[in-house]
Design a protein around this motif. Structure first.
Motif, PDB file in Angstrom:
ATOM      1  N   ILE A   1      -3.250  21.492  -2.376  1.00 59.41           N
ATOM      2  CA  ILE A   1      -2.063  20.687  -2.676  1.00 59.41           C
ATOM      3  C   ILE A   1      -1.953  19.519  -1.698  1.00 59.41           C
ATOM      4  O   ILE A   1      -1.566  18.405  -2.072  1.00 59.41           O
ATOM      5  N   SER A   2      -2.312  19.747  -0.441  1.00 54.83           N
ATOM      6  CA  SER A   2      -2.282  18.661   0.544  1.00 54.83           C
ATOM      7  C   SER A   2      -3.234  17.540   0.145  1.00 54.83           C
ATOM      8  O   SER A   2      -2.917  16.348   0.265  1.00 54.83           O
ATOM      9  N   ILE A   3      -4.426  17.900  -0.328  1.00 54.24           N
ATOM     10  CA  ILE A   3      -5.402  16.906  -0.758  1.00 54.24           C
ATOM     11  C   ILE A   3      -4.922  16.197  -2.022  1.00 54.24           C
ATOM     12  O   ILE A   3      -5.008  14.968  -2.137  1.00 54.24           O
ATOM     13  N   LEU A   4      -4.403  16.954  -2.981  1.00 60.89           N
ATOM     14  CA  LEU A   4      -3.913  16.355  -4.220  1.00 60.89           C
ATOM     15  C   LEU A   4      -2.701  15.465  -3.966  1.00 60.89           C
ATOM     16  O   LEU A   4      -2.509  14.458  -4.655  1.00 60.89           O
ATOM     17  N   HIS A   5      -1.892  15.833  -2.993  1.00 58.24           N
ATOM     18  CA  HIS A   5      -0.743  15.000  -2.611  1.00 58.24           C
ATOM     19  C   HIS A   5      -1.228  13.615  -2.204  1.00 58.24           C
ATOM     20  O   HIS A   5      -0.623  12.597  -2.578  1.00 58.24           O
ATOM     21  N   ALA A   6      -2.325  13.563  -1.445  1.00 58.30           N
ATOM     22  CA  ALA A   6      -2.887  12.271  -1.031  1.00 58.30           C
ATOM     23  C   ALA A   6      -3.357  11.470  -2.242  1.00 58.30           C
ATOM     24  O   ALA A   6      -3.170  10.251  -2.313  1.00 58.30           O
ATOM     25  N   ALA A   7      -3.961  12.155  -3.222  1.00 53.72           N
ATOM     26  CA  ALA A   7      -4.408  11.469  -4.440  1.00 53.72           C
ATOM     27  C   ALA A   7      -3.226  10.923  -5.229  1.00 53.72           C
ATOM     28  O   ALA A   7      -3.260   9.794  -5.739  1.00 53.72           O
ATOM     29  N   LEU A   8      -2.165  11.714  -5.329  1.00 53.11           N
ATOM     30  CA  LEU A   8      -0.986  11.270  -6.070  1.00 53.11           C
ATOM     31  C   LEU A   8      -0.315  10.077  -5.401  1.00 53.11           C
ATOM     32  O   LEU A   8       0.229   9.191  -6.083  1.00 53.11           O
ATOM     33  N   LYS A   9      -0.341  10.025  -4.076  1.00 52.90           N
ATOM     34  CA  LYS A   9       0.229   8.876  -3.369  1.00 52.90           C
ATOM     35  C   LYS A   9      -0.505   7.596  -3.750  1.00 52.90           C
ATOM     36  O   LYS A   9       0.124   6.556  -3.972  1.00 52.90           O
ATOM     37  N   GLU A  10      -1.833   7.667  -3.828  1.00 56.16           N
ATOM     38  CA  GLU A  10      -2.602   6.491  -4.225  1.00 56.16           C
ATOM     39  C   GLU A  10      -2.360   6.145  -5.689  1.00 56.16           C
ATOM     40  O   GLU A  10      -2.320   4.966  -6.063  1.00 56.16           O
ATOM     41  N   CYS A  11      -2.193   7.164  -6.525  1.00 55.24           N
ATOM     42  CA  CYS A  11      -1.888   6.912  -7.936  1.00 55.24           C
ATOM     43  C   CYS A  11      -0.568   6.168  -8.087  1.00 55.24           C
ATOM     44  O   CYS A  11      -0.453   5.249  -8.906  1.00 55.24           O
ATOM     45  N   LEU A  12       0.427   6.562  -7.306  1.00 61.48           N
ATOM     46  CA  LEU A  12       1.716   5.877  -7.368  1.00 61.48           C
ATOM     47  C   LEU A  12       1.569   4.428  -6.901  1.00 61.48           C
ATOM     48  O   LEU A  12       2.150   3.518  -7.505  1.00 61.48           O
ATOM     49  N   ARG A  13       0.802   4.207  -5.856  1.00 61.61           N
ATOM     50  CA  ARG A  13       0.599   2.840  -5.367  1.00 61.61           C
ATOM     51  C   ARG A  13      -0.095   1.987  -6.429  1.00 61.61           C
ATOM     52  O   ARG A  13       0.285   0.832  -6.670  1.00 61.61           O
ATOM     53  N   LEU A  14      -1.108   2.542  -7.082  1.00 60.38           N
ATOM     54  CA  LEU A  14      -1.797   1.811  -8.144  1.00 60.38           C
ATOM     55  C   LEU A  14      -0.870   1.536  -9.319  1.00 60.38           C
ATOM     56  O   LEU A  14      -0.899   0.452  -9.920  1.00 60.38           O
ATOM     57  N   LEU A  15      -0.048   2.516  -9.667  1.00 65.23           N
ATOM     58  CA  LEU A  15       0.912   2.315 -10.757  1.00 65.23           C
ATOM     59  C   LEU A  15       1.902   1.216 -10.416  1.00 65.23           C
ATOM     60  O   LEU A  15       2.265   0.401 -11.276  1.00 65.23           O
TER      61      LEU A  15
END
Length: 197
Positions: A69-83
């Motif tokens: 979840i910690s790793i996926l949290h980092a991925a989701l943060k980048e997804c939000l920035r890209l969005l």
């Protein structure tokens, strides 16, 4: 997370369950958003070729669910920035236009922000993971209008993928924590010593 009381573990299980439900709902929203974008731009329904824009360390079986979840949290943060980059670019070009796509886009952005805040409470203490982005918005200027649209599709494909991965991982957590909360705590301590900050 070692040393949680029974009430603390019960509260964490409840929070993980609510977060899992939010992730599943967001995943469905992202699928709908991608479909709406393709329809609005008359693009083919087949996936755009290429790797995902956001990359993370492998989610190997040796990792605990909290570490995943910690790793996926980092991925989701980048997804939000890209969005956010997508929204800024689209609103600059079509600022007065309202559509089902734009309404769904806002829903995804808001729920993604809520999911990030919710998953943050499940992160492993002291663990820091970073996700990398292969192609930024700035690099799409020379690719023309169609290239930009393909990049936006890839951003939305990433959203579908990473919210799905997060949903699947979160849905595995409550049952496992219910069965063996003490074992999970030991796994978390072992994993914390193996992964660099």
């Amino acid at each position: 997370m070692a040393g949680r009381s029974a009430n603390g573990r019960h509260g964490l299980r409840g929070h993980a369950g609510r977060t899992a439900a939010l992730a599943r709902l967001l995943h469905k929203d992202c699928i709908q958003l991608l479909e709406l974008y393709r329809n609005s731009e008359s693009l083919p329904s087949s996936p755009v070729d290429g790797d995902y824009l956001v990359s993370i360390p492998p989610l190997v079986p040796q990792l605990s669910d909290e570490e995943k979840i910690s790793i996926l949290h980092a991925a989701l943060k980048e997804c939000l920035r890209l969005l956010e980059d997508v929204i800024t670019r689209e609103d600059a070009e079509f600022s007065d236009e309202d559509s089902e796509y734009k309404r769904k886009r806002k829903t995804v952005r808001d729920r993604l922000g809520h999911l990030l805040a919710s998953t943050e409470q499940l992160l492993v203490d002291g663990q820091k993971f970073e996700a990398k982005v292969k192609e930024e918005l700035d690099g799409q200027a020379a690719s023309g209008s169609f290239g930009l649209k393909m990049w936006i599709v890839r951003v939305l494909q990433d959203l579908v993928h990473w919210t799905g991965q997060t949903s699947d991982t979160l849905h595995s957590m409550p049952a496992e924590m219910e069965k063996a909360p003490k074992t999970m705590s030991r796994r978390t301590r072992r994993g914390a010593g193996k992964i660099r900050k």
